[in-house]
Enzyme design. Structure first.
Site, PDB file in Angstrom:
ATOM      1  N   CYS A   1       0.816  -1.217   0.000  1.00 59.22           N
ATOM      2  CA  CYS A   1       0.000   0.000   0.000  1.00 59.22           C
ATOM      3  C   CYS A   1       0.851   1.269   0.000  1.00 59.22           C
ATOM      4  O   CYS A   1       0.678   2.143  -0.846  1.00 59.22           O
ATOM      5  CB  CYS A   1      -0.917  -0.013   1.218  1.00 59.22           C
TER       6      CYS A   1
ATOM      7  N   ILE B   1      -7.455  -1.376 -10.349  1.00 55.38           N
ATOM      8  CA  ILE B   1      -6.085  -0.986 -10.723  1.00 55.38           C
ATOM      9  C   ILE B   1      -6.044  -0.493 -12.156  1.00 55.38           C
ATOM     10  O   ILE B   1      -5.478   0.568 -12.458  1.00 55.38           O
ATOM     11  CB  ILE B   1      -5.106  -2.173 -10.523  1.00 55.38           C
TER      12      ILE B   1
ATOM     13  N   HIS C   1     -24.661  23.886   4.234  1.00 56.26           N
ATOM     14  CA  HIS C   1     -24.789  24.356   2.859  1.00 56.26           C
ATOM     15  C   HIS C   1     -23.714  25.410   2.593  1.00 56.26           C
ATOM     16  O   HIS C   1     -23.510  26.277   3.435  1.00 56.26           O
ATOM     17  CB  HIS C   1     -26.176  24.969   2.646  1.00 56.26           C
TER      18      HIS C   1
END
Ligand code: NAI
Length: 462
Positions: free
Chosen positions: A42, A180, A441
């Site tokens: 990773c 991938i 918002h």
């Protein structure tokens, strides 16, 4: 030689997280890693370097396609490949050194070298044999091979080679339209390569919600990616500077050839357990080469546990991390738990794709009555202001109880947005719970709320 409570084999996201949690729970812990740096696939050759390249090439895309519209005028940036690779390396280094720091902070010994298990309770690294009450295998996975395809990491490459190319190819063929293939295919497409993806099935990203699959493929096509679907790759041949791919169309068995500067093989990964000595120990394996574990991540040999890509389940860093923490808790006499029903999946293309829980297809298969709440990012003010109003949020809820069963997002920051739905699912929330929650918002998260509102009295902005 030293005696430990726990020795973890492998320092990828599963292994290092497990080691840290073991240490936090007061266990004397060591972690075996044979690479020069911690972090496994990773951090060194996977998620982290690919995200550095996805981010930098996304910036390039923004400069080329959106800057002028926003009133930012200049000539488009030129790609300095060497510098881009250096940025990628710096990103890797920062992260792997971070794990080294965390190991020191938590007093975890890094046993440098490749480990094996000569007997239960023993881990051999180099010439030294260490003892441990519990051993946790977190040895990860490696790219799986394809018959007729020989990887040389130069013209025929895996993700490892794709993250370290000496130059940007003009033409790239990607075998496999999975995570991938599409992430790295996107990187090189944005850098100007002609990218053709060859996929065995008739849909991309197997297992995903079919509506997302179709819209996502349309989006990628619009970005310039070419797809050859329903095509089984037969073989690759390395030519002088290029490679040739031979594939058969499944619909009529016709054979075709395509040439490219680089061929990326992205047809899945397989567990990596070589050299651990599992066979001699009698550790039970599945026919797919995965280490078999029980609900406590313990193998059939007491005191030997396994987590992450080398056991069953999705090959995802965060699934491995959760198992790492849970297995650590088991070793400390606690009750570790992983909810496999709420593990998000993310594809870091632009727009991103994220999902959690059931798909419409899986619910139909179960015969479960469900309802669909959908909201397009076109109705979201913030997405419009970012010139990223493509895609939608789709939430699936039980037709009777309104309980959220799954969610699928294609859109800006989908990989971040998915998590409020994960939390809601962990709490067994109904779509109404989400719809009644005030959302700031203007945020992209409002699109998630609107999809929840769509399951009740209706969204406001569509
Ligand atoms: P994948 O399993 O996602 O996709 C492989 C694709 O190759 C499938 O669509 C399959 O149908 C196709 N294929 C297989 N044989 C073929 C053939 N002979 N000809 C043409 N197509 C063929 O595998 P991928 O993309 O290699 O990823 C491996 C693992 O790594 C996955 O488990 C994935 O979840 C994980 N990963 C996750 C990432 C993320 O979460 N963002 C990023 C990268 C990898």
């Amino acid at each position: 030689m030293a005696n430990y409570d726990v020795i973890v084999i492998g320092s990828g996201p599963g292994g290092y997280v497990c080691a840290i949690r073991c240490a936090q729970l007061g266990l004397k812990t060591a972690c075996v890693e044979g690479r020069d740096t911690l972090g496994g696939t990773c951090l060194n050759i996977g998620c982290i370097p690919s995200k550095a390249l996805l981010h930098s090439t996304h910036m390039l895309h923004e400069a080329e396609h959106n800057f002028a519209k926003m009133g930012l005028k200049s000539s488009a940036p030129k790609v300095d490949w060497k510098q881009m690779m250096a940025f990628k390396q710096e990103t890797i280094d920062g992260n792997t050194k971070g794990i080294e720091f965390l190991f020191k902070k938590n007093k975890i010994d890094w046993l440098k070298g490749w480990g094996s298990i000569p007997a239960a309770g023993q881990v051999k690294v180099g010439d030294e044999v260490h003892t441990a009450k519990n051993i946790i295998i977190a040895s990860g996975s490696e790219p799986s091979s394809l018959p007729g395809v020989e990887v040389d990491e130069k013209t025929v490459i895996t993700s490892t080679g794709a993250l370290d190319l000496p130059k940007i190819p003009k033409k790239m063929v990607v075998i496999g339209a999975g995570v991938i293939g599409l992430e790295l295919g996107s990187v090189y497409k944005r850098l100007g390569a002609e990218v053709t993806v060859i996929e065995y099935l008739n849909a991309i990203t197997p297992g995903m919600d079919a509506e997302i699959q179709k819209t996502f493929q349309r989006t990628l096509k619009k970005q310039g990616m070419t797809f050859i679907m329903g095509a089984a790759v037969q073989k690759t041949e390395a030519l002088k500077t290029k490679a040739k791919v031979t594939y058969k169309l499944r619909k009529d068995d016709s054979e075709h050839e395509i040439e490219a500067d680089v061929v990326l093989v992205a047809t899945g990964r397989k567990p990596y357990t070589d050299g651990l000595g599992l066979e001699a120990l009698g550790v039970e394996m599945s026919p797919r080469g995965q280490i078999k574990v029980g609900r406590d991540w313990q193998t059939n040999v007491p005191g030997i546990y396994a987590i992450g890509d080398c056991i069953d389940g999705p090959m995802l860093a965060h699934k491995a991390e959760d198992e790492g923490m849970a297995a650590a808790e088991q070793c400390a006499g606690k009750h570790g738990h992983v909810n496999y029903g709420v593990i998000p999946g993310v594809i870091y293309t632009a727009p991103e794709v994220a999902n959690v829980g059931e798909t419409e297809e899986s619910l139909k298969e179960q015969g479960r009555a469900y309802k669909v709440g959908k909201f397009n990012f076109m109705g979201n003010g913030r997405a419009k202001a970012m010139l990223a109003a493509e895609g939608f949020v789709k939430i699936l809820a039980d037709a009777e109880t309104d309980r959220i069963l799954g969610a699928h997002i294609l859109g800006p920051n989908a990989g971040d947005l998915i998590h409020e739905i994960c939390v809601a699912m962990e709490f067994g929330a109904s779509a109404e719970d989400l719809a009644l929650t005030c959302h700031a918002h203007p945020t992209l998260s409002e699109a998630v709320r609107e999809a929840a509102l769509a399951l009740g009295d209706g969204p406001i902005h569509s």
